[in-house]
Write an enzyme that holds these catalytic residues in place. Structure first.
Site, mmCIF file in Angstrom:
data_model
loop_
_atom_site.group_PDB
_atom_site.id
_atom_site.type_symbol
_atom_site.label_atom_id
_atom_site.label_comp_id
_atom_site.label_asym_id
_atom_site.label_seq_id
_atom_site.Cartn_x
_atom_site.Cartn_y
_atom_site.Cartn_z
ATOM 1 N N ASP A 36 0.983 -1.153 0.242
ATOM 2 C CA ASP A 36 -0.270 -0.049 -0.263
ATOM 3 C C ASP A 36 0.666 1.307 -0.180
ATOM 4 O O ASP A 36 0.520 2.189 0.469
ATOM 5 C CB ASP A 36 -1.183 -0.252 1.490
ATOM 6 N N GLU A 195 -11.271 0.119 -3.577
ATOM 7 C CA GLU A 195 -10.819 0.233 -2.625
ATOM 8 C C GLU A 195 -9.745 1.053 -3.019
ATOM 9 O O GLU A 195 -9.302 1.264 -4.165
ATOM 10 C CB GLU A 195 -10.208 -0.612 -1.388
#
Length: 527
Positions: A36, A195
């Site tokens: 991420d 997302e």
């Protein structure tokens, strides 16, 4: 410092241009568990943060001047107040941060998931990215993967709504209070689990780039844009922006969760996460950080990498080469503080570890805790940053009870780990190699050893770990056991983390154990 962008016409005309030299770099740029990634540029410096889940301190801050050589300079979530992890389950904790810079200050917004005490979305700030970072401003919300950016004199706040769409609003970053109503502005574009959105204003357009397909082998990035921040948004005709899902034989898979940024020369790049499966579709060291150039179509749509595929090698960015001094492979524990690459499991207890109790050693005091509780046993570990590696430590430990143990652990999660530990069996000191899988000991091997210091070693290859022992550095290794890497892969044990190698001690229900003193720890990367 103000952000600077090219004019729209010049920007659209710009493609990833070649550096004069033929120098290249290889992916990934950050190895081991570094998922991420979120990045920002401040002048000639680049800063990057990744997720850390149940490990502490959390949210590592990396610094680079050339996008290829990176150094760890600190952690943004380095206090129990900013990173409450007590009770957080496996793959709980710190999720998907976004790092931005605005008006002399760094901002991170992210979600702390699970555990006891305050949790949810928070904003932390710092003037120096190495820290200290502020106490968190909690937003009392549970949306995952929030994003923050500053345009039009406002702080825009973008999150998934956990139902397939994205919500956009503005927020007072000092108080965490939303300014007005957050609105549903766009939806996912057909893949599962929309997302990881990021929000950009580039030229005349606002862009929402987001991940889809879950974080597995169908992971991908898509993008949509509008001239109004609140929509309507139109999807790119060249989606996905990037994905390796249609090249199943490529060594990189699950590419996605990307962040765009612009260089000083006006060119654009992206960082993203990906995995390097071994032995088929099995990856165990975690999702890593990759770098790729960005090209733009004539009508202003980005494409990352090579027609959306992230390759192993690229010509490096047109930036001055800037390597950092390499960290030594061996840590002798002579400093007053632990090196930045060391992490604890959840929020540690001060009584469980010390660098001063025996100078030149890391002391672990095994407590009643083990991996069986969502808590913090005596554990000091680091990412496995190389698929091929030699790991070793010299330890002094005399167990006095059958349930005491200390040594090295290869941790996938609390219910799946390999252990090379000194313990006591049948009244005698022994070394044990244990495969603890599916929350039970599947296989254990013992070898009685004499009193005195012992050197424990683990050799890692793509296929297996080999566990070794010797009584002195000039003695030959003896193999205690072997275990497959695939049993600790995310495909087998699930979750979002990667393998950690750690020094560990536990009384397994008993507090008053003898200390384990680690003289040194060595991690030799062989990739």
């Amino acid at each position: 410092m103000k952000k600077t962008f090219l004019s729209l016409a010049a920007f659209f005309a710009l493609t990833f241009s070649s550096a004069v030299s033929a120098e290249t770099f290889t992916n990934p740029i950050l190895t081991g568990m570094n998922p991420d990634p979120s990045i920002c540029r401040v002048g000639d410096d680049f800063y990057l943060v990744t997720s850390t889940f149940e490990y502490y301190p959390g949210l590592p801050i990396y610094h680079s001047k050339d996008l290829v050589n990176w150094r760890l300079i600190g952690h943004a979530a380095a206090t129990p107040q900013s990173n409450p992890l007590k009770g957080a389950g496996t793959s709980g904790g710190q999720y998907a941060p976004t790092l931005r810079y605005h008006d002399g200050k760094f901002y991170i917004i992210g979600t702390n998931y699970g555990g006891e005490g305050t949790h949810g979305i928070s904003i932390i700030t710092a003037k120096n990215p190495a820290g200290p970072w502020s106490d968190p401003v909690w937003m009392d919300q549970w949306w995952v993967d929030p994003s923050l950016d500053f345009y039009d004199g406002k702080a825009y706040y973008l999150t998934p709504d956990n139902a397939g769409s994205f919500l956009l609003g503005t927020v007072d970053v000092k108080t965490g209070k939303e300014e007005g109503e957050r609105k549903k502005v766009a939806s996912g574009l057909g893949g599962a689990s929309p997302e990881g959105p990021h929000f950009y204003k580039i030229g005349d357009y606002y862009y929402i780039m987001s991940a889809e397909g879950g974080t597995g082998y169908e992971h991908r990035e898509v993008i949509q844009r509008s001239k109004d921040p609140y929509g309507p948004y139109e999807p790119s005709p060249v989606n996905p922006v990037l994905s390796n899902m249609n090249v199943p034989d490529h060594p990189f898979q699950a590419i996605g969760h990307a962040d765009l940024f612009q260089l000083q020369d006006g060119s654009w790049w992206a960082v993203c996460l990906g995995i390097r499966p071994q032995n088929g579709k099995y990856q165990h060291i975690g999702r890593e950080t990759f770098l790729a150039p960005v090209t733009w179509t004539a009508d202003g749509w980005p494409k990352v990498g090579t027609d959306g595929v992230v390759r192993e090698e690229y010509e490096r960015p047109a930036l001055p080469w800037h390597p950092w001094e390499k960290e030594p492979a061996r840590d002798d524990f002579d400093a007053k503080k632990l090196s930045l690459h060391w992490n604890f499991l959840r929020n540690p207890y001060d009584k469980d570890w010390s660098l001063s109790a025996k100078p030149g050693h890391l002391r672990l005091n095994g407590s009643a805790l083990s991996f069986k509780q969502n808590d913090s046993p005596a554990f000091v570990g680091r990412r496995q940053t190389s698929i091929n590696a030699d790991i070793s430590t010299k330890m002094s430990f005399v167990p006095v009870a059958e349930n005491e143990e200390a040594g090295l652990v290869i941790r996938g999660n609390d219910k799946n780990h390999y252990d090379l530990l000194v313990t006591r069996r049948n009244g005698r000191r022994a070394v044990m190699m244990r495969q603890y899988l599916n929350d039970k000991a599947e296989d254990s091997k013992y070898e009685y050893i004499p009193d005195g210091d012992v050197i424990l070693g683990i050799s890692a290859t793509p296929d297996e770990y080999t566990f070794r022992i010797k009584e002195a550095e000039d003695k030959p290794w003896r193999v205690v056991g072997k275990a497959p890497t695939r049993s600790l892969s995310n495909e087998v044990i699930s979750g979002f983390t990667g393998v950690y190698v750690a020094m560990y001690a536990s009384g397994n229900g008993r507090d008053n154990t003898n200390p384990a003193d680690f003289d040194w720890f060595e991690f030799i990367e062989k990739d």
